[in-house]
Design an enzyme around this catalytic site. Sequence first.
Site, PDB file in Angstrom:
ATOM      1  N   TYR A  58       0.846  -1.187   0.000  1.00  0.00           N
ATOM      2  CA  TYR A  58       0.000   0.000   0.000  1.00  0.00           C
ATOM      3  C   TYR A  58       0.883   1.239   0.000  1.00  0.00           C
ATOM      4  O   TYR A  58       1.570   1.536   0.967  1.00  0.00           O
ATOM      5  CB  TYR A  58      -0.926   0.019   1.206  1.00  0.00           C
ATOM      6  N   PRO A 219     -16.127  -4.740   4.300  1.00  0.00           N
ATOM      7  CA  PRO A 219     -17.454  -5.004   4.861  1.00  0.00           C
ATOM      8  C   PRO A 219     -18.473  -3.921   4.541  1.00  0.00           C
ATOM      9  O   PRO A 219     -19.672  -4.123   4.725  1.00  0.00           O
ATOM     10  CB  PRO A 219     -17.175  -5.077   6.369  1.00  0.00           C
ATOM     11  N   LEU A 220     -17.978  -2.770   4.050  1.00  0.00           N
ATOM     12  CA  LEU A 220     -18.879  -1.687   3.642  1.00  0.00           C
ATOM     13  C   LEU A 220     -18.955  -1.568   2.120  1.00  0.00           C
ATOM     14  O   LEU A 220     -19.352  -0.532   1.593  1.00  0.00           O
ATOM     15  CB  LEU A 220     -18.427  -0.364   4.269  1.00  0.00           C
ATOM     16  N   GLY A 221     -18.570  -2.649   1.441  1.00  0.00           N
ATOM     17  CA  GLY A 221     -18.729  -2.668  -0.011  1.00  0.00           C
ATOM     18  C   GLY A 221     -18.027  -1.531  -0.714  1.00  0.00           C
ATOM     19  O   GLY A 221     -18.624  -0.855  -1.574  1.00  0.00           O
ATOM     20  N   PHE A 224     -19.983   1.706  -0.732  1.00  0.00           N
ATOM     21  CA  PHE A 224     -21.363   1.760  -1.221  1.00  0.00           C
ATOM     22  C   PHE A 224     -22.368   1.585  -0.096  1.00  0.00           C
ATOM     23  O   PHE A 224     -23.410   2.256  -0.054  1.00  0.00           O
ATOM     24  CB  PHE A 224     -21.594   0.686  -2.292  1.00  0.00           C
TER      25      PHE A 224
END
Length: 332
Positions: A58, A219-221, A224
Site C-alpha cells: 500500500y 465489509p462496507l462494499g 457503497f
Amino acid sequence: MERRTIGAGALAVGAVGLGCMPMSWAYSGSRQRGEESLRAVHTALDAGTTLLDTADMYGPFTNELLVGRVLKERRGDAFVSTKVGLLVGEQHIVANGRPGYVKRACDASLRRLQTDVIDLYQLHRADPEVPVEETWGAMAELVRAGKVRALGLCAMGARGGRRSGARLYDATIRQLQRVQQVFPVSAVEAELSVWSPEALESLLPWCAARGVGFLAAMPLGNGFLTGTLTPGEGFEPDDLRARHPRFTAEMMAANQPIIATLRRIATRHGDNVTPAQVALAWVLTRGSHVVPVPGTKHERWARENAGAADLHLSSQDLTELAELPGAQGSWD
C-alpha cells in the site's frame, strides 16, 4: 468494548478493526491527507478498535510508515497486521514468495512500523513460481525468530458475480489445507458484506471448524453500503471503483434497494444509527471469530465504525437482510 480472538493462539482484538489501505492506496489520491489519516487511526484506537490492517504494497510502503508513526506512540494499544507477497511496479503488480525475499520484506516492515514484532503477518498472494509451502515455511521461521506472532492468508478469488460462493474459494481452501501442514493458520482475510456474502458458503465455515479467525475485508462494499455515494457522481481515475462493475452509474442506481433496507433498519434503532453501522453489525453476527475491517481515512467514520459493535440486530432485521436482492454488476 467487545473483544474477539484470532486463531488458536487466542490473540485478542477489538470487535471492529481498521483497514488502513484507503489512507494511501486505491481510493481518491487527491483526498489522501497524512495528518488526517493519523488522526483517524488515533480516533479508532480511542474508540476501542485495536486491529490495524495494512500491507507493504500500500503506497507502496507509505501506509506502513503512517501506521508506524502511531505505533511509535501507542504500540500497546494496537494489534498490527501487515502483509507480504506482492510487489508494485509502474503498471503492474507481481507476486514474490521466495523465502529470502519474505524474510527481507519482514525486516523492512518492522522498520517502517517502528515495532519489534508483527502480531499477524499475512501472505497477500501466493507466488505461482514458488510452492506455497516454501513461502509459508519462511513465514513460520519468522514466528520462531520472534519477529511475528501469528500467520494469516489473504483469500484468492474475491469478487464473485458469475460463480457460486462455494466454488469461488475452492482455490483458497486448497492453499489453506497445504499450508496448515507446515504451520498453523491463525486468520484468513477475505471479502464479506451484505452485498458480497460469498464467503459464507464454504470459506467461513472452513475457518469456524478449525478455530481460524476471519478478517472481513470490504465489509462496507468499498463505501457503497454507507449510503453516502451518489450514482453518477464519478470517481477519480486512480480510484479502484472507477473500474469496478458495481460502481457504474447504472449499477449503483440498480443496487439502491440494498441501501434502502439498511436505512430502514438503521432508523428502527435510533436517529444516530447509520446504514454503515447496520452493515458492520451484520458482519459481526456471522460468528465470534469474525472481525470486520472497514477502511477509512476520516475520524468521523472511524468513530462511527467502531460504534457498530454496540448495535444488536433483531431477528426481524436479520430476516430483512437475508432477503436482500443480490448485488448487480455490469458483468451480470
